[in-house]
Design a protein around this motif. Structure first.
Motif, PDB file in Angstrom:
ATOM      1  N   LEU A  83       1.130   6.538  -7.012  1.00 64.41           N
ATOM      2  CA  LEU A  83      -0.068   7.270  -7.445  1.00 64.41           C
ATOM      3  C   LEU A  83      -0.167   8.658  -6.812  1.00 64.41           C
ATOM      4  O   LEU A  83      -1.157   9.368  -7.026  1.00 64.41           O
ATOM      5  CB  LEU A  83      -1.324   6.459  -7.091  1.00 64.41           C
ATOM      6  N   GLN A  84       0.849   9.016  -6.007  1.00 67.32           N
ATOM      7  CA  GLN A  84       0.917  10.322  -5.361  1.00 67.32           C
ATOM      8  C   GLN A  84      -0.335  10.609  -4.510  1.00 67.32           C
ATOM      9  O   GLN A  84      -0.952  11.666  -4.612  1.00 67.32           O
ATOM     10  CB  GLN A  84       1.113  11.432  -6.406  1.00 67.32           C
ATOM     11  N   ALA A  91      -6.348   0.576   2.062  1.00 62.25           N
ATOM     12  CA  ALA A  91      -6.913  -0.136   0.910  1.00 62.25           C
ATOM     13  C   ALA A  91      -6.308  -1.523   0.764  1.00 62.25           C
ATOM     14  O   ALA A  91      -7.025  -2.523   0.587  1.00 62.25           O
ATOM     15  CB  ALA A  91      -6.690   0.679  -0.359  1.00 62.25           C
ATOM     16  N   ILE A  92      -4.982  -1.621   0.850  1.00 66.24           N
ATOM     17  CA  ILE A  92      -4.318  -2.915   0.679  1.00 66.24           C
ATOM     18  C   ILE A  92      -4.599  -3.838   1.861  1.00 66.24           C
ATOM     19  O   ILE A  92      -4.804  -5.047   1.696  1.00 66.24           O
ATOM     20  CB  ILE A  92      -2.802  -2.720   0.496  1.00 66.24           C
ATOM     21  N   ALA A  93      -4.637  -3.284   3.075  1.00 66.71           N
ATOM     22  CA  ALA A  93      -4.930  -4.101   4.252  1.00 66.71           C
ATOM     23  C   ALA A  93      -6.326  -4.711   4.148  1.00 66.71           C
ATOM     24  O   ALA A  93      -6.524  -5.894   4.441  1.00 66.71           O
ATOM     25  CB  ALA A  93      -4.806  -3.251   5.522  1.00 66.71           C
ATOM     26  N   LEU A  94      -7.286  -3.915   3.716  1.00 62.90           N
ATOM     27  CA  LEU A  94      -8.652  -4.420   3.554  1.00 62.90           C
ATOM     28  C   LEU A  94      -8.730  -5.447   2.422  1.00 62.90           C
ATOM     29  O   LEU A  94      -9.420  -6.468   2.540  1.00 62.90           O
ATOM     30  CB  LEU A  94      -9.610  -3.262   3.264  1.00 62.90           C
ATOM     31  N   GLY A 123       0.818  -1.210   0.000  1.00 65.82           N
ATOM     32  CA  GLY A 123       0.000   0.000   0.000  1.00 65.82           C
ATOM     33  C   GLY A 123       0.853   1.262   0.000  1.00 65.82           C
ATOM     34  O   GLY A 123       0.518   2.254  -0.661  1.00 65.82           O
ATOM     35  N   VAL A 124       1.958   1.224   0.731  1.00 67.77           N
ATOM     36  CA  VAL A 124       2.879   2.365   0.747  1.00 67.77           C
ATOM     37  C   VAL A 124       3.434   2.610  -0.660  1.00 67.77           C
ATOM     38  O   VAL A 124       3.485   3.747  -1.141  1.00 67.77           O
ATOM     39  CB  VAL A 124       4.031   2.115   1.741  1.00 67.77           C
ATOM     40  N   ALA A 125       3.858   1.530  -1.330  1.00 68.66           N
ATOM     41  CA  ALA A 125       4.413   1.652  -2.677  1.00 68.66           C
ATOM     42  C   ALA A 125       3.381   2.223  -3.651  1.00 68.66           C
ATOM     43  O   ALA A 125       3.691   3.117  -4.454  1.00 68.66           O
ATOM     44  CB  ALA A 125       4.902   0.290  -3.165  1.00 68.66           C
ATOM     45  N   LEU A 126       2.156   1.719  -3.577  1.00 66.95           N
ATOM     46  CA  LEU A 126       1.102   2.212  -4.466  1.00 66.95           C
ATOM     47  C   LEU A 126       0.788   3.683  -4.178  1.00 66.95           C
ATOM     48  O   LEU A 126       0.539   4.467  -5.096  1.00 66.95           O
ATOM     49  CB  LEU A 126      -0.162   1.369  -4.302  1.00 66.95           C
ATOM     50  N   GLY A 162       5.821  -5.142  -2.528  1.00 69.13           N
ATOM     51  CA  GLY A 162       5.908  -3.748  -2.113  1.00 69.13           C
ATOM     52  C   GLY A 162       7.329  -3.222  -2.149  1.00 69.13           C
ATOM     53  O   GLY A 162       7.595  -2.130  -2.653  1.00 69.13           O
ATOM     54  N   LEU A 163       8.267  -4.010  -1.625  1.00 71.83           N
ATOM     55  CA  LEU A 163       9.676  -3.590  -1.624  1.00 71.83           C
ATOM     56  C   LEU A 163      10.224  -3.482  -3.040  1.00 71.83           C
ATOM     57  O   LEU A 163      10.988  -2.565  -3.364  1.00 71.83           O
ATOM     58  CB  LEU A 163      10.509  -4.585  -0.803  1.00 71.83           C
TER      59      LEU A 163
END
Length: 265
Positions: free
Chosen positions: A53-54, A63-66, A46-49, A97-98
């Motif tokens: 996507l700024q 969003a990713i956790a859900l 989620g951090v990477a996205l 993500g990494l």
């Protein structure tokens, strides 16, 4: 007051403790420790996205956790054990993500800050997000407290009382996703599960009611945040891990004292 970075860091740590404490109690009662850890690991994607996507880190992490929680729910019972599914999805999401972060050009990222937290760089905006998220989690848990306790105690009893355990599970998942998102800045992806589990586990040793356990867990979490930040300042150690270390010491002390009391003179 808010110009002092240590004051902002302390308020951030206490905010995360308030969010994690009641939720951590349910994680301990339901034996969902691995689920909490998996959700935290997935947040890295989620951090990477968010960076790509700024958009805000909070939005991407939630969003990713859900998404991961829904995916686990849909795939469970289809030939895979729950711990296997969580392990595959959590570590895959963390790895993707990494890798995704490494492809981001023109974006300067401190990867260690996302993995282990960077509480000392918390801004006023971060504080608003952290305390706003904590307020949402506490309000959600308080609203469904009785139903959550009943479904945790016995699913058949919950059904008999007109409570849908699946719905309560979804509420816990939502609260967990929000907690993970607000805690990333404080303790990082790899240590979020520790702040969920350790204060609650320490409080369980001497709490007589669920409500007292939740309040005690919040107090232990807040003490861990304040003492951990103080130790990090004095000994020049990483702030996030220092907070978790203090919580672990409190758990160890409580466990030893509780064992001696049970053994008697």
């Amino acid at each position: 007051m808010f110009d002092d970075f240590m004051t902002r860091a302390t308020l951030a740590g206490v905010g995360v403790a308030c969010a994690a404490a009641p939720l951590g109690c349910f994680v301990v009662w339901r034996r969902m420790a691995y689920f909490g850890d998996a959700t935290a690991h997935a947040a890295m994607l989620g951090v990477a996205l968010s960076l790509a996507l700024q958009m805000s880190i909070f939005t991407g992490a939630v969003a990713i956790a859900l998404l991961m929680a829904i995916t686990v729910t849909l795939l469970s019972g289809r030939g895979y054990a729950m711990d296997t599914l969580l392990g595959v999805l959590a570590h895959s999401a963390l790895a993707f993500g990494l890798v995704a972060v490494s492809f981001l050009s023109g974006v300067r990222i401190d990867l260690m800050a996302y993995l282990f937290g960077d509480i000392l760089s918390v801004s006023r905006t971060d504080l608003l997000v952290i305390w706003g998220g904590a307020a949402i989690v506490v309000a959600l848990i308080a609203w469904r407290w009785s139903a959550l306790l009943t479904s945790t105690l016995n699913e058949e009893l919950a059904y008999a009382s007109g409570i849908n355990p699946k719905r309560e599970q979804l509420i816990l998942t939502l609260a967990l996703a929000v907690t993970v998102a607000v805690a990333i800045k404080v303790v990082g992806v790899l240590l979020i599960a520790a702040m969920l589990i350790i204060p609650a586990a320490a409080a369980r040793g001497f709490a007589r009611t669920p409500e007292v356990m939740a309040a005690t867990a919040a107090l232990i979490g807040a003490i861990s945040a304040i003492a951990g930040l103080r130790a990090a300042y004095l000994f020049d150690t990483p702030a996030g891990p220092s907070i978790v270390c203090v919580a672990a010491v409190i758990f160890a002390v409580v466990s030893v004292v509780g064992r001696k009391e049970r053994m008697g003179p």
